[in-house]
Scaffold this active site. Structure first.
Site, PDB file in Angstrom:
ATOM      1  N   CYS A  68       0.830  -1.212   0.000  1.00 33.38           N
ATOM      2  CA  CYS A  68       0.000   0.000   0.000  1.00 33.38           C
ATOM      3  C   CYS A  68       0.863   1.260   0.000  1.00 33.38           C
ATOM      4  CB  CYS A  68      -0.931  -0.033   1.215  1.00 33.38           C
ATOM      5  SG  CYS A  68      -1.792   1.507   1.552  1.00 33.38           S
ATOM      6  N   CYS A  91      -0.009   3.890   2.706  1.00 32.60           N
ATOM      7  CA  CYS A  91       0.400   3.415   4.028  1.00 32.60           C
ATOM      8  C   CYS A  91       1.841   3.817   4.331  1.00 32.60           C
ATOM      9  CB  CYS A  91       0.266   1.893   4.123  1.00 32.60           C
ATOM     10  SG  CYS A  91      -1.398   1.258   3.886  1.00 32.60           S
TER      11      CYS A  91
END
Length: 338
Positions: free
Chosen positions: A92, A95
């Site tokens: 991600c 993230c």
């Protein structure tokens, strides 16, 4: 009282962690000083004469890697300090931008906040419990009770505001303790904390979009993400960012009562139903939002049908294309269109 649409730091509603809380409460019947069952307990008794004698628990780090099996310890820890929960994944991109910010802010609170990191790929029970429809998803646990915070990588200033609100909410609920870190420098079974790591620089249009979000100029952020997508149609971070900030832009300045009243008065009014679907999706009521728009698709044509289709595609991006609800809704949309 008139409700207002969520702000960037409040896109999530509370989630149901009752099963985890119940599981965490069962070890509470142990004798005083006995740590709860489960591997990798973050809370441990300290030696006599330490701060723990005054009720200050010891943790191996302020940043803890937790799992479906060890989250019960986090629930208990939340009765002492508020716990921020970061649901992330290695693949991600947002993230990787957000996690260093969360870790840095946790370190600044010096034991008054703990950060629990949950790998979404290996902890499906927690992903489901927190209704993490896309990642990163950030929540809190205060006194054993969950509180949804936000989805996506927000600018540091907004994340800092969220931390302040969490600490204030904890104080109102009597959670005002502090933890101390023992001599270990790494999370048990995990990696070295990255609290001092510098976030990776963002591409120019992504950074411009973040800056626009920070000053509340969602329309400018929309344009920056659109430019990024025009330059690289495969830029999935920009596609997801555009979906999130477009939702915020549409909700800005509108009261929930006004939106819902208009939708109730005009069940066939496409614009009114699109607006209330935005409220549904922002509050985590994914199936309500999907169902509301999918019910309308067969009843309208032309520009109105296309508006419904585009909004649903945007929601699919927000929720996550692999989510079972998205798969089912996409199938139903295709059936209605063709």
């Amino acid at each position: 009282m008139t409700n207002v649409p969520p702000t960037p730091s409040g896109l999530r509603g509370a989630v149901d962690l009752s099963s985890l809380v119940e599981r965490a409460q069962r070890p509470a019947q142990n004798a005083p000083g006995t740590p709860p069952a489960g591997a990798g307990q973050p809370v441990a008794p300290s030696a006599p004469g330490s701060d723990s004698d005054q009720g200050t628990p010891t943790v191996p780090s302020l940043v803890l890697d937790v799992t479906d099996q060890t989250f019960q310890d986090i629930v208990e820890l939340s009765t002492v300090v508020p716990v921020i929960v970061d649901i992330w994944a290695e693949w991600c991109g947002p993230c990787k931008q957000l996690s260093p910010v969360l870790e840095q802010l946790t370190a600044e609170y010096d034991g008054r906040v703990v950060l629990a990191k949950v790998d979404a790929d290996t902890n499906p029970q927690l992903v489901q419990a927190f209704q993490a429809q896309s990642i990163p998803t950030v929540a809190a646990v205060i006194g054993g009770r969950p509180l949804g915070l936000f989805v996506g990588a927000l600018p540091e200033a907004q994340v800092r505001d969220v931390f302040e609100q969490v600490v204030a909410a904890a104080e109102q609920n009597g959670v005002t303790g502090r933890v101390r870190v023992d001599g270990q420098s790494a999370v048990e079974g995990g990696a070295e904390p990255q609290g001092d790591a510098e976030p990776e620089p963002l591409p120019p249009h992504h950074q411009a979009a973040y800056d626009a979000i920070e000053r509340g100029d969602y329309a400018a952020a929309v344009q920056e993400y659109k430019t990024a997508i025009a330059q690289d149609p495969n830029d999935q971070m920009a596609v997801a960012g555009l979906a999130q900030v477009s939702l915020l832009d549409r909700l800005a300045g509108r009261s929930a009562d006004e939106v819902r009243s208009a939708a109730a008065a005009g069940p066939q009014d496409v614009e009114a139903q699109l607006a209330v679907a935005d409220l549904d999706i922002s509050g985590g009521h994914v199936e309500d939002a999907f169902g509301r728009l999918l019910d309308l698709v067969p009843t309208v044509f032309g520009a109105e049908r296309e508006a419904l289709r585009l909004r649903l595609v945007e929601y699919f991006e927000l929720v996550g294309v692999d989510d079972p609800r998205v798969v089912a809704a996409r199938r139903r949309l295709a059936s209605a269109l063709y």
